[in-house]
Design an enzyme around this catalytic site. Structure first.
Site, PDB file in Angstrom:
ATOM      1  CD  GLU A   1      -2.349  -6.776   5.149  1.00  0.00           C
ATOM      2  OE1 GLU A   1      -2.852  -5.913   5.850  1.00  0.00           O
ATOM      3  OE2 GLU A   1      -1.869  -6.973   3.976  1.00  0.00           O
TER       4      GLU A   1
ATOM      5  CG  HIS B   1      -4.001  -3.912   2.934  1.00  0.00           C
ATOM      6  ND1 HIS B   1      -3.068  -3.567   3.791  1.00  0.00           N
ATOM      7  CD2 HIS B   1      -4.515  -2.580   2.360  1.00  0.00           C
ATOM      8  CE1 HIS B   1      -3.003  -2.241   3.812  1.00  0.00           C
ATOM      9  NE2 HIS B   1      -3.709  -1.592   3.150  1.00  0.00           N
TER      10      HIS B   1
ATOM     11  CB  CYS C   1      -1.033   0.031   1.168  1.00  0.00           C
ATOM     12  SG  CYS C   1      -2.284   1.202   0.926  1.00  0.00           S
TER      13      CYS C   1
END
Length: 1438
Positions: A342, A340, A256
């Site tokens: 994750e 993202h 990001c």
């Protein structure tokens, strides 16, 4: 306590008012929107939202509360992404006041208050999202009422270094035992990034944003996400440059903001996006493999890929807006991504990038899936699903039509086999060829031989097509003729259908199926139940809709259940009962290149134990938190990949309501009822996409057909709530069990859309039954039986003061849903306070009522519906129109798929162009099914051909008419006076067509007419003259036509304005008459009930016609095979008629012309007549299309609906006259679903009981009847036939002798056998019939009891191939009294043991004649008998 009011003020002056929650404080910041449907605790604690006012587009927020903050792995918070909320404020449509979840410790409101963050609810978030989408991200301020807006300055976070504000001040080590040293720069790091690194064995040192870096201190460098403009992080950029821009750098991975910082390090440029990408469904394409992944994102800045230096390349690209989503160095271990991987909240499809980073042995560009060679077919065979039955209804017409449309777009020739003549898919202009033939391996093989297709689609015709396809594969037919199965391979289908293999496949990937065993015999099943422990669920393998399933609590129940189940199948499944767990379902799409998305997740309001087709279902799920939602999503994708499914399928789970434990219940490797529901709930056309994927087209290449600009490789965002409610018609059956459970009994379903659960829920209850006003406590008293009207039992219980906790104990329906229902019950009490004087009601109480889904009629307890309507309009409490666009307003929608809501400040569409409005047929029920949908779709297609813009109003998710590309504007909403009138007033159409949707639109004709609506076609005054039985009787007397007036018993009781003979009965005495009149008045409260003579042993004739200003221009006549007294929907119809003489035909024409003239008909109408002794009498006239319109149109070759549409719009058409067809005979046969309706008596009478129909063609009625019977699942008897023929013995003697001469072994009860023997002696003919014993006969009836074998023994052994059971003569409409007759027992046992059954004398004679003709006839041959329809002739016998 009254809620405090606050306003969101945007920098352009726009203001949104709402109710304040959380902290009472005014704040300012940048206003952004996020389209995710779960994960508000994670989003609010994401540091990237620092100083932003976060708008969540999904309107129901706070459902699962907020958990207590607790430490999880590595000392990181288990539930949150940082130590506090970083967003400045939260804007939502609706805040859930009563959260429900096992992990919940407080409400969202409490949490925000503790953290000092304000929230605003009651805002039209869709309107706000569109504003940001069009104008770009704006500054805004949330101002509490009483504070001057000028005192709260706008704060532009882009002018500050936000990273400095959120980054930690001192380095901190996590997982000190880790073997790989990772330094993570905290620019606003999310806890899950640290967790992902630690879980992979790293020792993570998190350092402040400006920490000086030394490459000797780490093995790899990680750069986190964070808020704001990357250009403010100059120190960070300089520090990274020192360690990354060297000859042999250590691996670097950025996420990001970390991606943007790495780009600045290498000299690329970043820019601010118009409104950023924030949500959980952003599709990113990996360069090199072209695989598309669904990602979670939250950023307002992006990297310009054109400015990348030479040695760098793009790694991922956003499939929607083409922005750069990742960069990679061509040979150094440096890479970063904008999304993202994750998650928290959102999907984890690319969490493997952490492995790539930590291994660095793998190259980020290495992709294993190249394009596989895929040869396009040129001609594809599509298998339909046959007649509509419980468990397999109109949804397969919708999915099949979509598949054909998708194939045609690719210029592939289509051949369809489907004997269901009422469907849209069997109409001209869709498939290139249609075969109206049974979907059995024998007939399908014949078609394959004739047509030589090179591909076949098996997953678009329900279980019928699937089972047929599996059989054809086993027989080697597909291999022999080189027909490739498109989409999911047969091996994968068998993995999902065979329980044992399925369990093994799941264990291979460490997933768990509910403890279950398969059994091949009663003994094995009982032993399995004892191993698993009672209670258990018993299900048949290879069956649809839970056929033959149920719960057993002990050994006795088990034996009964299993014995019946084995009548339908060779394998039963015994499952450990998980009653009371949540049932969750995901629809999944996967292409041949392993791109995989979940399109819709749904939650059953009813807990496990009730079949999903019987459940009230809500989409998206309301009570799952982000972890559960994504845990089940990831499992779905893992399972579908492992099974190798290509196309669409659904997976069902049981989820423990007290923990994260789940089991997989099953996977359906085909389109199902829920895929039709999911398509309509999300606007994502699953069947269409699945057909394209079956051709080998990659998913990312397909466009989202709603936005026309974004890819179909995405997961829809909903900003509304959808509720599905099933409809049952159990009242039409004698002695049926009304208990609902694991076996499906519902005949149709509705889908309602609203921006709150209550709004959608109450709409849905009204859609199911137009006589229901909503969540009504007066319908059903409090009881504890699980029955179809259980939802009204809940209403009564809430009214009686039951607490939510007590109701949860009794029903196991989640507290959240029960609280929502209580909101409705509480507001109803408040409304009652204004009962005496509705004008004293404050406008806010009325507005709240409308937002909770109350109808005007519901609010109008003391005054009329029209009075409430006037009051509401005076107060400007009006609905707004919202679009379903699959992307929660993030992209402009190209289609107009619309619904009405009271939660909104503006409509999404403008009302400028005039349209013609067509009202659809509503919910499928017995009597109004797919045939009316065929008429509505035909009307719309014709209108579009004529150049008119069209509006369709309908709410049935199973239909083609609710497919948003059929018309210009689709209103997926109620068909009630209130809603149709609301749409009419907004759209101001050229007129409304009511005659194409069956009974429902006709019922509101007069109310609309009184409000001066332009009704196209026959005037509502004349519709009323036909529907109102009393007026109609008088009219017939006036014009001198015989009608059936009352002259003694037996007589027929008939209410007005009803469909499918609801509450119609034949009375044989005064007591009967009294009882039936009471029933009839209950069904049709304000309309007259007529009593007429019930004529026995007469012939019934159906006439479908079209007229223009009273002049009839087309007539189609069909005759019934059965005697009058059997409802026309249950009768076998033949057209052109074979037994009507010229004189009668002339008289029929005369009557049709006279009635058409008298009612001034313009458009379609239908008449039913009775003929006896050269006398014709009129039973009734319907001024609308009828059930037989598709049948006569397709058989006789004139499309009556197209003709009627042209007439209604005033076009001149050529008169057709009496339609004679083109030499072929069509026979329409009813499809019954008695096997699903435990206990229901199999009798035909004046009230309709069939759920569907099929029709086939032949050179004569015998050939057509045979094919039609086979299409309903009837099997031709091979050897043994049981006769039980009541009082028809002498009449049937010749028929019995024919059966004997055909070589059948005949069995009968002692009485039947004795009578047949006497009769044959009298007539000096031989008749060999064996006697069987009825176990339910009294001892005295059977003196020689030991000698005969018992009928039950025979049935259990599958000894009989056919049962012919004729009930007492003239019991046509009789509702037999409550005693259980031998006949009932026999019929019921035949159904329960899956033995073909014939219960009508005329059908028995016709069937025997067919058998006789077939024995004489030539072998099978192919004959073309129409340009469009081809028939594989001559049935396949013995």
């Amino acid at each position: 306590m009254l809620a405090k009011i606050a306003s969101l003020v945007l920098e352009d002056g726009t203001t949104f008012k709402g109710r304040l929650f959380g902290s009472v404080s005014s704040v300012s910041g940048e206003v952004v929107f996020q389209t995710g449907m779960v994960g508000y605790p994670e989003a609010l604690t994401d540091p990237s939202y620092k100083s932003q006012i976060l708008t969540l587009t999904y309107p129901l927020i706070g459902n699962y509360g907020v958990p207590e903050d607790e430490d999880g792995e590595f000392g990181l918070s288990k539930w949150f992404e940082s130590s506090k909320i970083h967003a400045a404020a939260l804007i939502v449509g609706e805040l859930s006041e009563n959260p429900s979840h096992w992990s919940s410790a407080k409400s969202l409101d409490q949490w925000l208050r503790e953290q000092g963050i304000p929230g605003l609810e009651g805002v039209d978030t869709r309107c706000l999202t569109k504003k940001i989408r069009e104008k770009g991200t704006m500054l805004g301020k949330l101002v509490v009422e009483g504070t001057s807006a000028n005192d709260v300055p706008f704060d532009n976070p882009d002018t500050r270094n936000l990273v400095k504000e959120v980054s930690m001040k001192e380095p901190k080590v996590f997982n000190p035992e880790g073997t790989v040293r990772i330094t993570a720069i905290d620019c606003g790091i999310k806890y899950n990034q640290i967790r992902c690194l630690c879980q992979r064995g790293a020792r993570v040192t998190v350092v402040p944003w400006d920490y000086p870096l030394d490459s000797n201190e780490f093995d790899g460098l990680f750069i986190s996400n964070g808020p704001g403009n990357p250009e403010y992080c100059k120190e960070t950029v300089e520090n990274i440059r020192k360690v990354a821009c060297v000859e042999n750098p250590k691996p670097v991975f950025g996420i990001c903001l970390g991606h943007q910082l790495l780009s600045l390090v290498i000299g690329a440029k970043t820019y601010k996006m118009k409104y950023g990408n924030r949500g959980h469904n952003q599709p990113c394409i990996h360069k090199g493999t072209n695989r598309c992944f669904i990602t979670s994102q939250n950023h307002g800045f992006a990297v310009d890929p054109k400015t990348l230096p030479e040695d760098w390349d793009v790694l991922f690209t956003n499939a929607n807006d083409q922005t750069s989503e990742g960069i990679v160095h061509n040979h150094k271990p440096l890479f970063s991504v904008q999304f993202h991987p994750e998650h928290m909240a959102g999907p984890t499809d690319l969490v493997g990038l952490f492995d790539v980073f930590l291994d660095t042995v793998k190259d980020a560009k290495e992709g294993k899936t190249g394009k596989s060679a895929f040869v396009r077919p040129r001609k594809v065979l599509v298998l339909g699903s046959g007649g509509l039955s419980i468990g397999q209804a109109g949804e397969f017409d919708y999915s099949g039509s979509q598949a054909i449309k998708a194939l045609k777009e690719e210029n592939i020739q289509t051949v369809l086999i489907n004997p269901n003549i009422a469907t849209v898919q069997t109409s001209k202009g869709l498939a290139d060829k249609v075969y109206f033939l049974p979907i059995t391996p024998e007939y399908v093989t014949q078609v394959i031989k004739n047509e030589r297709p090179d591909g076949v689609l098996l997953t678009f015709g329900g279980q019928t097509a699937l089972n047929c396809g599996v059989e054809l594969t086993k027989q080697g037919v597909l291999e022999k003729y080189k027909v490739r199965v498109l989409g999911t391979p047969v091996a994968s289908i068998e993995m999902t259908e065979d329980r044992k293999i399925f369990v093994e496949k799941m264990e291979e990937i460490n997933e768990h199926v509910a403890p279950s065993e398969a059994a091949m015999s009663v003994e094995q099943a009982v032993a399995a139940a004892e191993r698993l422990g009672y209670p258990v669920l018993v299900r048949s393998a290879f069956a649809l809709g839970g056929l033959g399933s149920g719960f057993a609590n002990n050994r006795e129940e088990m034996i009964t259940l299993v014995t019946q189940a084995f009548a339908h199948t060779s394998q039963v499944l015994v499952d450990k009962s998980l009653k009371g767990w949540k049932e969750i379902e995901y629809e999944v799409v996967r292409d041949a290149y392993d791109n995989c998305v979940t399109v819709c997740n749904m939650e059953n309001i009813d807990p496990l134990g009730i079949h999903t087709g019987e459940s009230i279902v809500v989409a998206p799920s309301q009570t799952l938190n982000d972890y559960e939602y994504n845990m089940l999503r990831n499992t779905a994708i893992k399972v579908i990949r492992h099974l190798g499914i290509v196309g669409e399928c659904n997976i069902q789970y049981a989820l423990n309501p007290e923990s994260e434990q789940y089991y997989i219940i099953e996977v359906n490797a085909r389109l199902s009822r829920s895929s039709a529901l999911a398509s309509k709930a999300t606007g994502y056309p699953l069947a269409y996409v699945a057909a394209k994927l079956g051709l080998g087209i990659p998913l990312p290449v397909l466009k989202n057909s709603v936005t026309n600009s974004t890819t179909a490789n995405f997961e829809p965002s909903l900003d509304y709530c959808v509720v599905k409610v099933p409809r049952w018609d159990l009242s039409k059956f004698l002695r049926v069990s009304t208990k609902i459970g694991s076996s499906m009994k519902s005949v149709g379903e509705v889908m309602a859309i609203g921006r709150s659960f209550e709004e959608a829920f109450q709409k849905a209850l009204r859609m199911v039954d137009e006589n229901c006003v909503g969540f009504d406590h007066t319908i059903k008293p409090v009881s504890e039986e699980v029955c179809p009207s259980r939802i009204f039992v809940l209403a009564a219980a809430l009214r009686a003061g039951y607490t939510v906790e007590r109701l949860y104990e009794l029903t196991k329906i989640d507290h959240w849903f029960l609280h929502k229902m209580k909101n409705i019950a509480d507001h109803e009490k408040l409304l009652e306070a204004y009962n005496q004087d509705e004008s004293a009601m404050p406008p806010e109480v009325m507005r709240k009522a409308k937002q909770l889904g109350f109808s005007d009629k519901q609010i109008a307890q003391a005054v009329t519906e029209l009075a409430v309507r006037k009051m509401r309009r005076d107060w400007k409490i009006l609905p707004v129109v919202k679009q379903i666009d699959t992307v929660a307003a993030e992209w402009p929608a190209y289609t107009n798929y619309l619904y009405l809501t009271y939660h909104g400040s503006e409509s999404d569409v403008v009302f400028e162009q005039p349209h013609v409005m067509v009202i659809g047929s509503g919910v499928y029920r017995i009597g109004s099914s797919v045939e009316f949908d065929w008429c509505a779709v035909g009307c719309i297609i014709e209108l579009r051909k004529m150049g008119y813009k069209t509006i369709m109003v309908n709410y049935n998710p199973e239909t083609v008419s609710t497919d948003y590309d059929m018309c210009d504007r689709l209103y997926f909403d109620e068909i009630s006076f209130e809603v149709v009138m609301d749409i009419y007033e907004m759209e101001n159409p050229e007129g409304i067509i009511l005659s194409m949707g069956g009974q429902l639109p006709n019922n509101i004709a007069m109310s609309l007419h009184r409000q001066q609506c332009r009704i196209l076609g026959t005037s509502p005054e004349f519709i009323d003259s036909a529907e109102n039985r009393f007026k109609f009787s008088r009219m017939l007397d006036t014009i001198g036509i015989n009608n059936n007036s009352f002259l003694g018993y037996p007589c027929l009781v008939r209410p007005s304005y009803v469909l499918s003979g609801a509450a119609m009965n034949v009375a044989y005495s005064d007591t009967d008459l009294e009882k039936y009149l009471r029933n009839a008045v209950a069904v049709s409260k304000e309309r007259p009930v007529v009593i007429s003579k019930f004529i026995q042993e007469a012939k019934e004739i159906d006439v479908d016609a079209v007229a223009c200003d009273g002049v009839v221009i087309a007539i189609a006549v069909s005759e019934h095979v059965e005697n009058a007294g059997v409802h026309s929907g249950d009768a076998t119809l033949v057209t052109p008629p074979q037994d009507i003489n010229q004189k009668t035909m002339e008289r029929i024409k005369m009557i049709v012309h006279a009635i058409g003239q008298e009612l001034q008909v313009t458009g379609p109408f239908n008449l039913q007549l009775i003929a006896k002794d050269d006398q014709l009498k009129v039973i009734e006239c319907n001024v609308r299309v009828s059930r037989s319109f598709p049948f006569v149109s397709k058989t006789l070759g004139v499309d009556l609906v197209a003709l009627a549409t042209r007439v209604i719009l005033g076009e001149e058409v050529e008169a057709v006259g009496l339609m004679k067809g083109n030499g072929i005979v069509g026979v329409k046969v009813p499809q019954f679903s008695f096997s699903r309706l435990a206990g229901a008596d199999v009798v035909l009478g004046v009230e309709m009981t069939s759920t569907g129909e099929v029709a086939c063609f032949g050179e004569n009625r015998y050939e057509a009847y045979l094919k039609a019977m086979l299409s309903t699942g009837f099997k031709i008897p091979k050897k043994n036939i049981l006769l039980s023929i009541g009082s028809f013995k002498s009449e049937l003697l010749p028929t019995v002798q024919t059966l004997e001469s055909l070589g059948y072994n005949l069995y009968a009860s002692l009485g039947t056998r004795g009578l047949l023997f006497c009769n044959s002696v009298c007539l000096s003919v031989s008749c060999q019939v064996m006697a069987v014993d009825w176990p339910f006969e009294e001892e005295s009836d059977c003196p020689n009891k030991d000698k005969q074998r018992n009928i039950m023994d025979y049935l259990e052994e599958n000894h009989f191939d056919l049962v012919i059971n004729l009930s007492m003569r003239n019991s046509g409409g009789r509702r037999l009294s409550s005693f259980v007759t031998k006949g009932y027992r026999t019929r019921r046992m035949a159904i329960d043991y899956s033995v073909p059954l014939i219960i009508d004398i005329k059908c028995t004679k016709l069937f025997v004649q067919v058998n006789f003709e077939a024995q004489k006839s030539a072998p099978i041959h192919h004959k073309k008998y129409s340009t469009r329809l081809r028939g594989v002739n001559k049935g396949l016998l013995k």
